[in-house]
Design a protein around this motif. Structure first.
Motif, PDB file in Angstrom:
ATOM      1  N   THR A 206      18.565  41.261 -42.596  1.00 12.61           N
ATOM      2  CA  THR A 206      17.083  42.098 -42.500  1.00 12.61           C
ATOM      3  C   THR A 206      15.609  41.342 -42.784  1.00 12.61           C
ATOM      4  O   THR A 206      14.485  42.225 -41.928  1.00 12.61           O
ATOM      5  N   ALA A 234      24.159  44.530 -41.867  1.00  5.39           N
ATOM      6  CA  ALA A 234      22.658  44.060 -42.231  1.00  5.39           C
ATOM      7  C   ALA A 234      22.723  43.994 -43.907  1.00  5.39           C
ATOM      8  O   ALA A 234      23.267  44.269 -44.782  1.00  5.39           O
ATOM      9  N   GLU A 236      20.606  43.012 -46.523  1.00  2.07           N
ATOM     10  CA  GLU A 236      19.264  43.045 -47.249  1.00  2.07           C
ATOM     11  C   GLU A 236      18.753  42.064 -47.817  1.00  2.07           C
ATOM     12  O   GLU A 236      19.293  41.004 -48.652  1.00  2.07           O
TER      13      GLU A 236
END
Length: 270
Positions: A206, A234, A236
């Motif tokens: 991300t 995703a 993070e």
């Protein structure tokens, strides 16, 4: 002071090293290394396509240092594929090199204990772009049945430094992107999406400043709009090459194997 590359670690899963898949006139022979699980098979195969901005790297580069062990343990053969770098040959040489590897593996599938109907690609960064194009354009004996990309660029026609002839994508395409925008679209996964594309799995940090996460989101939306399965994971807080990720890269390899199990209908294969 000269910096030396480290001595490579032995690759315990390697079964066939230095397989020549094509010999383009005027260039070095293109090779792959193959890792096949023990047993009769036939095994699905994942073509690993390295990154490096189209200018660096080789088939032995991996992000997850246990990548081969993990995939082989899950029942997948892995083919580490080389392709011509941008200062050796401009696009679409790289696409042709990966297609040649796919065709060679499928031609020898019986002897290598591979399943010719379950071929996948997994590419990271620049290799993600090459992998995605291979999956979107490969037909017949070059067809791909599933694709995984790690933070791969999907739209080469819309990158920054449009007029810089020394930008990495410009070197890949043979000149500034601003002068080759139509050609850049031909090399861009985003502009090659179609309803018959195989399933995709995009794994992307991300906080990636090199290839923004928004590229994965837009690519997923384009695939889904055509009715194509596209899963997105995703990561993070991760930047490019998953720097700063809060999870071990091995868990991302395992997530890719889970996706392939689903696509290839292999419940409980791991």
């Amino acid at each position: 002071m000269t910096e030396f590359h480290p001595v490579p670690e032995p690759r315990k899963t390697l079964t066939h090293a230095g397989c020549i898949v094509s010999a383009p006139l005027g260039y070095r022979p293109l090779q792959l290394d193959l890792h096949v699980p023990p047993g009769d098979g036939p095994f699905p195969v994942v073509l690993w396509i390295h990154g490096g901005g189209w200018l660096m790297g080789s088939r032995v580069w991996t992000v997850d240092q246990q990548f081969h062990e993990r995939m082989v343990a899950r029942g997948y053969a892995v083919a580490d594929v080389d392709y011509r770098l941008a200062l050796e040959a401009v696009w679409p040489a790289q696409q042709a090199d990966v297609d040649a590897a796919v065709r060679w593996l499928r031609h020898h599938a019986a002897a290598l204990r591979l399943d010719p109907d379950r071929f996948a690609v997994l590419g990271e960064s620049a290799g993600g772009q090459i992998s995605a194009i291979a999956a979107l354009t490969g037909t017949g004996d070059a067809a791909i049945q599933a694709a995984i990309t790690w933070y791969g660029p999907v739209d080469l026609s819309n990158l920054r430094d449009q007029e810089d002839p020394l930008a990495f994508p410009a070197l890949l395409l043979g000149g500034p992107i601003g002068e080759r925008r139509a050609f850049a679209r031909l090399a861009s996964p985003l502009h090659n999406v179609h309803p018959d594309a195989p399933p995709f799995f995009l794994i992307h940090g991300t906080d990636d400043d090199t290839v923004p996460f928004a590229e994965a989101v837009g690519f997923a939306e384009a695939l889904r709009a055509q009715g194509v399965r596209c899963d997105v994971l995703a990561v993070e807080g991760a930047g490019h090459v998953f720097t700063g990720a809060s999870v071990e890269v091995g868990t991302l390899t395992e997530a890719g194997a889970d996706f392939l199990d689903s696509v290839f209908d292999r419940p409980g294969a791991g």
